[in-house]
Design an enzyme around this catalytic site. Structure first.
Site, PDB file in Angstrom:
ATOM      1  CG  HIS A 122       1.585   6.640  11.666  1.00 47.71           C
ATOM      2  ND1 HIS A 122       2.607   5.710  11.255  1.00 47.71           N
ATOM      3  CD2 HIS A 122       2.158   6.906  12.772  1.00 47.71           C
ATOM      4  CE1 HIS A 122       3.631   5.693  11.873  1.00 47.71           C
ATOM      5  NE2 HIS A 122       3.322   6.119  13.121  1.00 47.71           N
ATOM      6  CG  ASP A 152       2.812   4.962   8.081  1.00 41.75           C
ATOM      7  OD1 ASP A 152       2.058   5.849   7.886  1.00 41.75           O
ATOM      8  OD2 ASP A 152       3.379   4.600   8.833  1.00 41.75           O
ATOM      9  N   GLY A 224       7.478   8.629  18.641  1.00 43.05           N
ATOM     10  CA  GLY A 224       8.052  10.000  18.668  1.00 43.05           C
ATOM     11  C   GLY A 224       8.911   9.830  17.536  1.00 43.05           C
ATOM     12  CG  ASN A 225      12.602   7.718  17.274  1.00 39.37           C
ATOM     13  OD1 ASN A 225      12.661   7.168  18.619  1.00 39.37           O
ATOM     14  ND2 ASN A 225      13.481   8.055  16.686  1.00 39.37           N
ATOM     15  CB  SER A 226       6.461   7.840  13.873  1.00 35.07           C
ATOM     16  OG  SER A 226       5.872   6.494  13.849  1.00 35.07           O
ATOM     17  N   GLY A 282      -4.665  -6.827 -12.174  1.00 32.29           N
ATOM     18  CA  GLY A 282      -5.660  -7.414 -12.261  1.00 32.29           C
ATOM     19  C   GLY A 282      -6.189  -8.742 -11.866  1.00 32.29           C
ATOM     20  CB  VAL A 283      -4.291 -11.462 -10.948  1.00 32.64           C
ATOM     21  CG1 VAL A 283      -4.202 -11.646 -12.318  1.00 32.64           C
ATOM     22  CG2 VAL A 283      -2.915 -10.996 -10.456  1.00 32.64           C
ATOM     23  CB  ILE A 285      -2.184 -13.661  -6.426  1.00 33.54           C
ATOM     24  CG1 ILE A 285      -1.871 -12.629  -5.486  1.00 33.54           C
ATOM     25  CG2 ILE A 285      -2.077 -13.103  -7.789  1.00 33.54           C
ATOM     26  CD1 ILE A 285      -0.549 -11.955  -5.651  1.00 33.54           C
TER      27      ILE A 285
END
Length: 497
Positions: A122, A152, A224-226, A282-283, A285
């Protein structure tokens, strides 16, 4: 509010309100706990040069002038347009989009001497220019190697003149609640900032993606820490700081980091392929509730219940069916529904995997050759069985469940906006004080199975309920097609005394 930790300039960050529950952990291995350090100074001095500031920019559309709108044909429309044109703000209501360059700030950390840098997706999402400022003040243009929105995580590359200081990954699985942690980043664009705290909780699901498994920390982190690193006391990266819980946008002691156990594998794939390659079962759930566990004979509400199986999927080929409960995958316990997607995603594509399932009141093991998850692959929705000849009973009140059901006809298709050709048994009424209503059964839902048997008419449903009552069962398991897809419901039977 759950907030991304990048620091946008000239724009506001939207935030979603979330509820964060306090974690509880057992007390163990106290004798091995590390004492609090007298100072973090030596560790910070060593690690600061490997943490970078990231700035991005992109062209966005903006609007200038007053926010006026007039409907087409209004007598004011032409007059107002002429006025705005004369003032250089043409278009209806002065709403001509103007282009401007928006910028944002975040953090990252260097993982190799030749300039590979990890940050959050992001932070760089939508950017057409990315630059990295090193600890010594030098600024370099960065190339986006790959990104993974689902976790992310993003990987950048710069070309330095000399080798860069870098950090190494640690094992987040070995980190315990109460361990010391240190965060370094670029809060509010101030530059390299060091904060310390403890790991407050683990395995947090904050509804950011299908693989949520966040570390919670009270080390002070802000916008800003992202993309900045979360370190253990050995100086190893155990997490990527990604979000905070905050009503104000500032730190209140609840921050979230992507654990290195997830991030490292994603980064390795981004470096090798430019994208992530995940395993695919492919389930479709759902959670095993206490009522469902009771309905299928499980001792505890654990595992992941299969509500649908995709056509031509590895699960379909291996014989996994609707109604199975997956208890183990590749030797790993599936404690809950949200655990399974992460295990499957991290498993090597093409590997033959043993899957332990619960079916017909006992454990069985099937072997699956794991496929590769493609973005366009969506778990197939279960559909009602092929229609049979119309039965004598067209509708019925099922008092034991507090619902009324009917065979689908043209009138009901129109009333509930069902697809042409839809057949089966539809719920037409739900008593407000019934257990079915409490569990979320709604008018318009279609019953697909009752007690693991397919149903195609009202008589099938009434027979299944009667059989469950005659067998003195407390609950009956039903597979129901809802507006959100097929789901299993363990519905309590109410029997008049």
């Amino acid at each position: 509010m759950l907030q991304a930790l990048y620091n946008p300039v000239r724009s506001k960050v939207s935030a979603a309100l979330v509820i964060v529950l306090l974690g509880v952990t057992s007390v163990s291995q106290i004798a091995n706990a590390r004492p609090a350090p007298e100072s973090f100074a030596d560790l910070a001095e060593k690690l600061l040069p490997s943490v970078v500031n990231i700035s991005t920019s992109q062209i966005v559309a903006d609007r200038q002038g007053p926010d006026f709108q007039f409907p087409p044909g209004s007598p004011f429309e032409d007059l107002f347009r002429d006025f705005m044109d004369r003032n250089g703000q043409g278009g209806q209501g002065g709403q001509t989009p103007q282009q401007r360059r928006a910028t944002a700030l975040g953090s990252g950390f260097i993982i190799s001497a030749d300039g590979y840098i990890v940050t959050n997706n992001h932070v760089i999402d939508g950017a057409d220019e990315i630059s990295v400022r090193l600890h010594d003040g030098e600024t370099l243009d960065a190339e986006l190697i790959g990104r993974d929105p689902k976790t992310d995580v993003a990987l950048l590359k710069v070309t330095p003149k000399d080798d860069l200081p870098f950090v190494k990954w640690g094992d987040s699985d070995k980190s315990r609640i109460g361990d010391w942690a240190m965060a370094i980043g670029n809060p509010f664009g101030l530059g390299g900032t060091v904060t310390a705290g403890i790991i407050s909780a683990r395995n947090r699901d904050i509804n950011q993606g299908p693989y949520d498994d966040f570390i919670q920390t009270d080390a002070s982190i802000n916008r800003g820490n992202s993309g900045g690193p979360l370190f253990n006391l050995d100086g190893d990266v155990i997490g990527i700081n990604s979000a905070i819980y905050s009503p104000s946008g500032g730190s209140v002691g609840i921050g979230f980091a992507i654990p290195s156990a997830i991030a490292q594998g994603v980064v390795d794939q981004l470096k090798e392929y430019g994208r992530t390659r995940r395993g695919w079962l492919g389930v479709h759930i759902q959670t095993v509730t206490e009522d469902i566990a009771d309905s299928v004979g499980l001792d505890s509400a654990s595992g992941a219940m299969v509500a649908g199986v995709s056509d031509e999927s590895p699960a379909k080929k291996a014989g996994i069916k609707q109604g199975d409960v997956i208890l183990k995958f590749d030797g790993k316990d599936v404690e809950s529904m949200r655990r399974l997607p992460r295990i499957v995603a991290e498993t090597k594509i093409g590997k033959d995997v043993d899957v332990v399932i619960w079916r017909d009141g006992k454990k069985q093991t099937v072997q699956v050759e794991l496929g590769e998850l493609e973005e366009e692959v969506i778990a197939a929705s279960a559909t009602p069985s092929d229609s049979q000849e119309a039965p004598a009973i067209a509708e019925a009140n099922i008092n034991e469940l507090g619902i009324k059901v009917a065979n689908v006809d043209d009138t009901l298709r129109k009333r509930y906006n069902l697809a042409e050709g839809t057949e089966g048994v539809i719920v037409t009424d739900v008593s407000g004080d019934s257990y079915a209503a409490e569990k979320g059964v709604r008018p318009g839902d279609i019953i697909i199975e009752a007690s693991h048997s397919s149903v195609s008419n009202v008589e099938d449903v009434t027979k299944a309920v009667k059989a469950a009552v005659d067998d003195d069962k407390r609950t009956i398991l039903m597979l129901i097609e809802t507006s959100a897809g097929p789901r299993y419901f363990g519905l309590t039977l109410s029997v008049a005394e």
